[in-house]
Design a protein around this motif. Sequence first.
Motif, PDB file in Angstrom:
ATOM      1  N   ASP A  77       1.012  -1.363  -0.059  1.00 49.58           N
ATOM      2  CA  ASP A  77       0.041  -0.009  -0.029  1.00 49.58           C
ATOM      3  C   ASP A  77       0.852   1.138  -0.126  1.00 49.58           C
ATOM      4  N   GLY A 204      -4.118  -3.351   3.104  1.00 49.77           N
ATOM      5  CA  GLY A 204      -4.154  -1.782   3.580  1.00 49.77           C
ATOM      6  C   GLY A 204      -4.495  -0.928   2.186  1.00 49.77           C
ATOM      7  N   PRO A 206      -6.441   2.635   0.356  1.00 46.97           N
ATOM      8  CA  PRO A 206      -7.558   3.661   0.378  1.00 46.97           C
ATOM      9  C   PRO A 206      -8.826   3.076   0.593  1.00 46.97           C
ATOM     10  N   THR A 208      -9.509   0.196   2.225  1.00 49.51           N
ATOM     11  CA  THR A 208     -10.161  -0.266   3.598  1.00 49.51           C
ATOM     12  C   THR A 208      -9.704   0.643   4.612  1.00 49.51           C
ATOM     13  N   GLU A 209      -9.350   1.854   4.345  1.00 48.45           N
ATOM     14  CA  GLU A 209      -9.140   2.873   5.344  1.00 48.45           C
ATOM     15  C   GLU A 209     -10.233   3.177   6.346  1.00 48.45           C
ATOM     16  N   GLY A 210     -10.028   2.907   7.533  1.00 49.39           N
ATOM     17  CA  GLY A 210     -11.141   3.230   8.606  1.00 49.39           C
ATOM     18  C   GLY A 210     -12.108   2.259   8.580  1.00 49.39           C
ATOM     19  N   ARG A 231      -3.107  -3.797   8.754  1.00 48.75           N
ATOM     20  CA  ARG A 231      -2.523  -2.128   8.697  1.00 48.75           C
ATOM     21  C   ARG A 231      -3.278  -1.529   9.829  1.00 48.75           C
ATOM     22  N   SER A 233      -4.027   1.363   9.308  1.00 47.11           N
ATOM     23  CA  SER A 233      -5.063   2.364   8.705  1.00 47.11           C
ATOM     24  C   SER A 233      -6.390   1.722   8.389  1.00 47.11           C
ATOM     25  N   THR A 234      -6.766   0.588   8.790  1.00 50.07           N
ATOM     26  CA  THR A 234      -7.855  -0.167   8.664  1.00 50.07           C
ATOM     27  C   THR A 234      -8.878   0.125   9.904  1.00 50.07           C
ATOM     28  N   ASP A 236     -10.334   2.874  13.007  1.00 49.71           N
ATOM     29  CA  ASP A 236     -10.228   4.243  13.582  1.00 49.71           C
ATOM     30  C   ASP A 236      -9.919   4.136  15.057  1.00 49.71           C
ATOM     31  N   ARG A 258      -1.655   3.051  13.571  1.00 47.00           N
ATOM     32  CA  ARG A 258      -1.635   4.293  12.646  1.00 47.00           C
ATOM     33  C   ARG A 258      -0.236   4.853  12.491  1.00 47.00           C
TER      34      ARG A 258
END
Lengths: 312, 312
Positions: A77, A204, A206, A208-210, A231, A233-234, A236, A258
């Motif tokens: 990613d 990882g 965009p 799967t971001e959050g 990751r 990034s996944t 919050d 993060r």
Amino acid sequence: MTEVLAIGSFSDVDAAALRDDLGARIVDSLDSAAALHEETRATVRAIAFKGHATFDGALMDLFPALGLIANYGVGYDAIKVADAQTRSVAVTNTPDVLNDDVADLAVGMLIAQCRRMVQGDDHARSGAWADGQEFPLNRKMSGGRVGILGLGRIGREIADRLAAFKMELHYWSRGEKQTPGWTYHDDPVALANAVDYLVVALVGGPETEGMVSAEVLDALGENGVLVNISRGSTVDEVALIDRLEDGRLAGAALDVFRSEPGIDPRFAALDNVVLQPHQGSGTHVTRAAMGQLQRDNIAVFMAGRPLLTQVA
Amino acid sequence: MTEVLAIGSFSDVDAAALRDDLGARIVDSLDSAAALHEETRATVRAIAFKGHATFDGALMDLFPALGLIANYGVGYDAIKVADAQTRSVAVTNTPDVLNDDVADLAVGMLIAQCRRMVQGDDHARSGAWADGQEFPLNRKMSGGRVGILGLGRIGREIADRLAAFKMELHYWSRGEKQTPGWTYHDDPVALANAVDYLVVALVGGPETEGMVSAEVLDALGENGVLVNISRGSTVDEVALIDRLEDGRLAGAALDVFRSEPGIDPRFAALDNVVLQPHQGSGTHVTRAAMGQLQRDNIAVFMAGRPLLTQVA
């Protein structure tokens, strides 16, 4: 003439092999790579990349002859794949060789969280046990309901292992898969609602971001335990820490963060988390296999043969 | 009139149930039980026992009406069964309800030892990771060769779990068993020679005293890891510590010890061991089930019905 450039912090063994087998020049970071003389950059055809800093099109443009970025690790990613594609730069990763290790650690982290094994080791080691202090009872894992968020190759390895613990298996994935009777959920909140333990095994990037949002964590609930080996990034992470602090979530076991390695200091104060320093693939055997596969991709590329594990 | 006597350190929940359901009188130790007035001792028909102090014939003789010792726990090596038999005192234990928990902890301890998870948690929590210190590579567990010493009910649960980690399964037991292709060895040294990981799941007592001898440990060797979730008595602990200190053995993961809770202080200085405070069955769910099964045995005994889980 530098045809192969290696960027990152490589082990001594990998660095020697990069030099000896591929004639690679090694620099420690993307910044150092960008600072190379223009004539040096002009001849680079393949880059062995190791790291999590963003490798985007502007950096790729500094290497006009570049045809391959060979990533060390399954998660790529950090590399802007769309940028690579528009520049006809191929990207490879090192899949599969690390699946077992990551799955082992995920299971170990879940057991350690339920059974408070880090605290148990301290209780025995510190003398608290010898002094007659009781070690508190904790939580049975076997037979529980577990959800796998992302049933790719690593998620499948985790699920196969947890099935041997008589756990009820649930999963979310981009589509329903052939499984031995595991229950598919078409959205992460529904998955979290159905289980006590949620193991994140997503890619990882965009998409799967959050994805493990406050809503997912609330669905997991006050008896829920989150495990993340994918990751940072996944997740919050602020919502996660808030819920771990006030008991809206029972616990977590995290190998990724993060802002790793500079993780949020609030994690260190929590008694209901198992923390690991992103070591999912961190065994001698597996890291050697990852380095070999990275180099093998470069070797076949330089020889004009098909790439072994191309992702873009 | 005290017909049911409970001896040991019971949880509040178990103590209340012993009193409410069985009218039990509770004392904290065998010494306290022996110190009860002769008239009190004379009426005791059943004893709920929890602990590891030796309960022998001389103590049994203090309770002339005794017909049952109901042990809390699957291991009843503290109770001199031969003494009980010659006095027509039945003995029960609490098997099976704890198998899953003990097996979970055994697997968790093995993963934690291989992957150095206790050190990993400290590396992330202490800030060492944030400060840029590398966490050393460690050891892949999946796919390794594991031996189960004692393939009883708990050993089988451990083996079933480790099979899902693609491990090559070997075992020693008093006789060969029906297994899915696991390799039987007719002596512990041969077993230890064949494997990288040796998991002790023996019963306690004189038959297995010191079965994990210096010779067995040497057969396991410098790449070997010992896991013990059975009884400290099964291991030559001095030989074990010597080998852990000088590298003749790679590591150990121990939930049980010779002199627990006052464990040998040399253990606490070792970096290659995972220590746990004898918490194999230590979950809320399982301890509640063990207490219930102990009381159920006493209840059926007092009602003149067959015992549920009689061992002698």
